[in-house]
Write an enzyme that holds these catalytic residues in place. Structure first.
Site, PDB file in Angstrom:
ATOM      1  N   HIS A 195     -36.679 -31.157   6.620  1.00 22.81           N
ATOM      2  CA  HIS A 195     -35.604 -30.297   6.578  1.00 22.81           C
ATOM      3  C   HIS A 195     -34.512 -30.963   7.844  1.00 22.81           C
ATOM      4  CE1 HIS A 195     -34.734 -25.927   5.847  1.00 22.81           C
ATOM      5  NE2 HIS A 195     -33.695 -26.186   7.231  1.00 22.81           N
ATOM      6  N   GLU A 196     -35.051 -30.689   8.815  1.00 23.12           N
ATOM      7  CA  GLU A 196     -34.423 -31.369   9.600  1.00 23.12           C
ATOM      8  C   GLU A 196     -32.827 -32.352   9.503  1.00 23.12           C
ATOM      9  OE1 GLU A 196     -33.245 -28.861  11.307  1.00 23.12           O
ATOM     10  OE2 GLU A 196     -35.018 -27.862  10.968  1.00 23.12           O
ATOM     11  N   HIS A 204     -30.477 -32.653   7.007  1.00 25.69           N
ATOM     12  CA  HIS A 204     -29.242 -32.171   8.100  1.00 25.69           C
ATOM     13  C   HIS A 204     -28.814 -33.028   8.686  1.00 25.69           C
ATOM     14  CE1 HIS A 204     -29.490 -27.952   6.624  1.00 25.69           C
ATOM     15  NE2 HIS A 204     -30.540 -27.407   7.588  1.00 25.69           N
TER      16      HIS A 204
HETATM   17 ZN   LIG Z   1     -31.920 -25.876   7.459  1.00 23.44          ZN
END
Ligand SMILES: [Zn+2]
Ligand SMILES: [Zn+2]
Length: 159
Positions: A48-49, A52
């Site tokens: 998830h990170e 980003h």
């Molecule tokens: Zn996020």
């Protein structure tokens, strides 16, 4: 050429976020307390990170955080693009105590507010196994909600 390096560190000060990304630094911080309770979630949070940071490097700063760029990167990595984690934060805030229990004796109406449900013999009338037990989230609001319940309310809940 897009930079592919990221730095990943544990941050003890994180409370309710599982992880966060610092896009320009290419740095990811993970929450050891939260993820320690749910180690199986580590890869998902890491992806998830990382997505980003990858989205920032590929598409720049002017894209929505969890928009289509981020979502497609999540899918590419084999993960559902879900925004919130499912680690129960309440468990951490309240330690092991998740619920508070109201035990009402059906025979004599004796009421006990308990941290763990206990059955057996009633302290009021010695009746055995004649309890109705309701539970609420631990904390002042849950306790107040249980205190407000009458025996009739509790009975009605079990009908
Ligand atoms: Zn996020
Ligand atoms: Zn009783």
């Amino acid at each position: 050429m897009v930079d592919t390096a990221v730095t990943v560190v544990w941050n003890e000060r994180l409370t309710t976020t599982a992880g966060r990304a610092f896009l320009r630094q290419g740095r990811i911080e993970l929450n050891p307390r939260l993820l320690g309770k749910a180690p199986a979630e580590v890869p998902m949070v890491l992806v998830h990170e990382t997505a980003h940071i990858a989205a920032f490097r590929l598409f720049g700063a002017n894209i929505p955080a969890h928009g289509r760029h981020w979502r497609s990167l999540m899918r590419l990595a084999g993960y559902a693009p879900e925004v919130t984690h499912k680690i129960p934060v309440d468990d951490l805030r309240q330690g092991r105590r998740r619920y508070v229990y109201l035990r009402v004796c059906e025979q004599c109406g004796d009421r006990q507010l308990l941290e763990a449900p206990r059955y057996g013999k009633c302290g009021g009338c010695s009746a055995r196994d004649s309890f109705l037990v309701m539970k609420a989230k631990a904390g002042p609001a849950g306790e107040a909600a249980l205190q407000r319940l009458s025996l009739a309310d509790v009975r009605a809940a079990f009908e």
